[in-house]
Write a protein that holds these residues in place. Structure first.
Motif, short mmCIF file in Angstrom:
data_model
loop_
_atom_site.label_atom_id
_atom_site.label_comp_id
_atom_site.label_asym_id
_atom_site.label_seq_id
_atom_site.Cartn_x
_atom_site.Cartn_y
_atom_site.Cartn_z
N UNK A 36 0.84 -1.20 -0.04
CA UNK A 36 -0.04 -0.04 0.13
C UNK A 36 0.79 1.14 -0.03
N UNK A 37 0.65 2.15 -0.95
CA UNK A 37 1.45 3.36 -0.94
C UNK A 37 0.67 4.49 -1.34
N UNK A 38 0.91 5.94 -1.05
CA UNK A 38 0.33 6.82 -1.32
C UNK A 38 0.84 7.91 -2.28
N UNK A 97 6.30 -7.81 -11.71
CA UNK A 97 5.81 -9.14 -12.43
C UNK A 97 6.32 -9.01 -14.05
N UNK A 98 6.80 -8.04 -14.64
CA UNK A 98 7.50 -7.92 -15.92
C UNK A 98 8.59 -8.46 -15.89
N UNK A 99 9.36 -8.84 -14.76
CA UNK A 99 10.65 -9.48 -14.66
C UNK A 99 10.40 -10.77 -14.53
N UNK A 100 9.24 -11.32 -14.29
CA UNK A 100 9.20 -12.80 -14.19
C UNK A 100 9.09 -13.39 -15.61
N UNK A 101 9.77 -14.47 -15.80
CA UNK A 101 9.59 -15.17 -17.45
C UNK A 101 8.10 -15.74 -17.39
N UNK A 119 -6.73 -3.88 -13.09
CA UNK A 119 -6.90 -2.79 -14.07
C UNK A 119 -5.73 -2.13 -14.78
N UNK A 120 -4.79 -1.66 -13.64
CA UNK A 120 -3.61 -1.19 -13.93
C UNK A 120 -2.92 -2.23 -15.06
N UNK A 121 -2.85 -3.38 -14.52
CA UNK A 121 -2.01 -4.43 -15.34
C UNK A 121 -2.49 -4.62 -16.68
N UNK A 122 -3.86 -4.61 -16.80
CA UNK A 122 -4.61 -4.80 -18.10
C UNK A 122 -4.20 -3.62 -19.05
N UNK A 130 2.07 1.84 -5.79
CA UNK A 130 2.22 0.30 -5.75
C UNK A 130 1.86 -0.35 -6.84
N UNK A 131 0.92 -0.13 -7.69
CA UNK A 131 0.55 -0.64 -8.80
C UNK A 131 1.78 -0.76 -9.85
N UNK A 132 2.22 0.49 -9.96
CA UNK A 132 3.47 0.65 -10.81
C UNK A 132 4.79 -0.31 -10.16
#
Length: 202
Positions: free
Chosen positions: A60-62, A75-79, A96-99, A67-69
């Motif tokens: 959780x961030x403000x 996750x982009x670093x995972x094969x 929604x952010x990932x999509x 946090x989504x970023x």
């Protein structure tokens, strides 16, 4: 190749340390995150598919977008291509952010999304993959792969916990490093050995 995992809980500081629920002997979330990433990428190739059965991260961030970023970058670093099944700690905002920032890997979207579960077939068996354990009743050829309960096991041979903390990795006759997704061959051995274990006890 297809792999399965659950409950990585990336960034979840509250899980650090030893506990009966989720033993994670790391000093920082950065260390925990990197260990999972390293073990994941040592096994999973870029052309593989990984089914993640929920509770991807707890962060959780403000503002919340930070946090989504961070989760997206990790996750982009995972094969592999990731099939994401929503867990109780996965927000619609994250999905929604990932999509919105999805990208192509092997001619397919990096991320695929499911709210409840996915059914796949492998070697004359069906695997119903959900976040929460499901009691399926008498269904001999269907195995429920799930997460959610961390270092606990459902008292039913048809349920296999595939989370990174699962005690059911003990049914394997080899060691799977922490955070490594399970192959369907691993899962099949867990299913067979759990059935043998239950036959002895009942």
């Amino acid at each position: 190749m297809r792999y399965v995992t659950s409950d990585t809980h990336f960034f979840h500081e509250g899980l650090l340390g030893m506990s009966d629920f989720a033993p994670r002997p790391f000093s920082t979330v950065a260390e925990m995150n990197q260990v999972i990433i390293d073990h994941w990428n040592q096994r999973v190739q870029s052309t593989d598919t990984v089914y993640h059965l929920g509770d991807i991260a707890l962060y959780f961030t403000k503002p919340a977008v930070k946090s989504n970023e961070a989760v997206f970058e990790l996750l982009s670093r995972l094969n592999g291509n990731l099939v994401l099944i929503k867990g109780n700690h996965d927000s619609r905002d994250l999905f929604k952010y990932l999509a919105k920032h999805n990208f192509q890997v092997n001619g397919k979207p990096k991320f695929e999304f499911h709210d409840v579960g996915v059914l796949i077939k492998f070697d004359h068996r069906q695997y119903y993959m959900t976040h929460y354990p499901m009691m399926l009743g008498i269904a001999p050829q269907i195995i429920n792969l799930h997460g959610h309960i961390h270092h606990y096991s459902v008292s039913a041979k048809e349920n296999i916990n595939v989370g990174v903390d699962t005690p059911e990795a003990g049914y394997l006759n080899y060691k799977i490093p922490f955070g490594t997704p399970f192959s369907l061959d691993d899962i099949e051995m867990m299913v067979q050995q759990k059935a043998i274990d239950f036959a002895k006890r009942h």
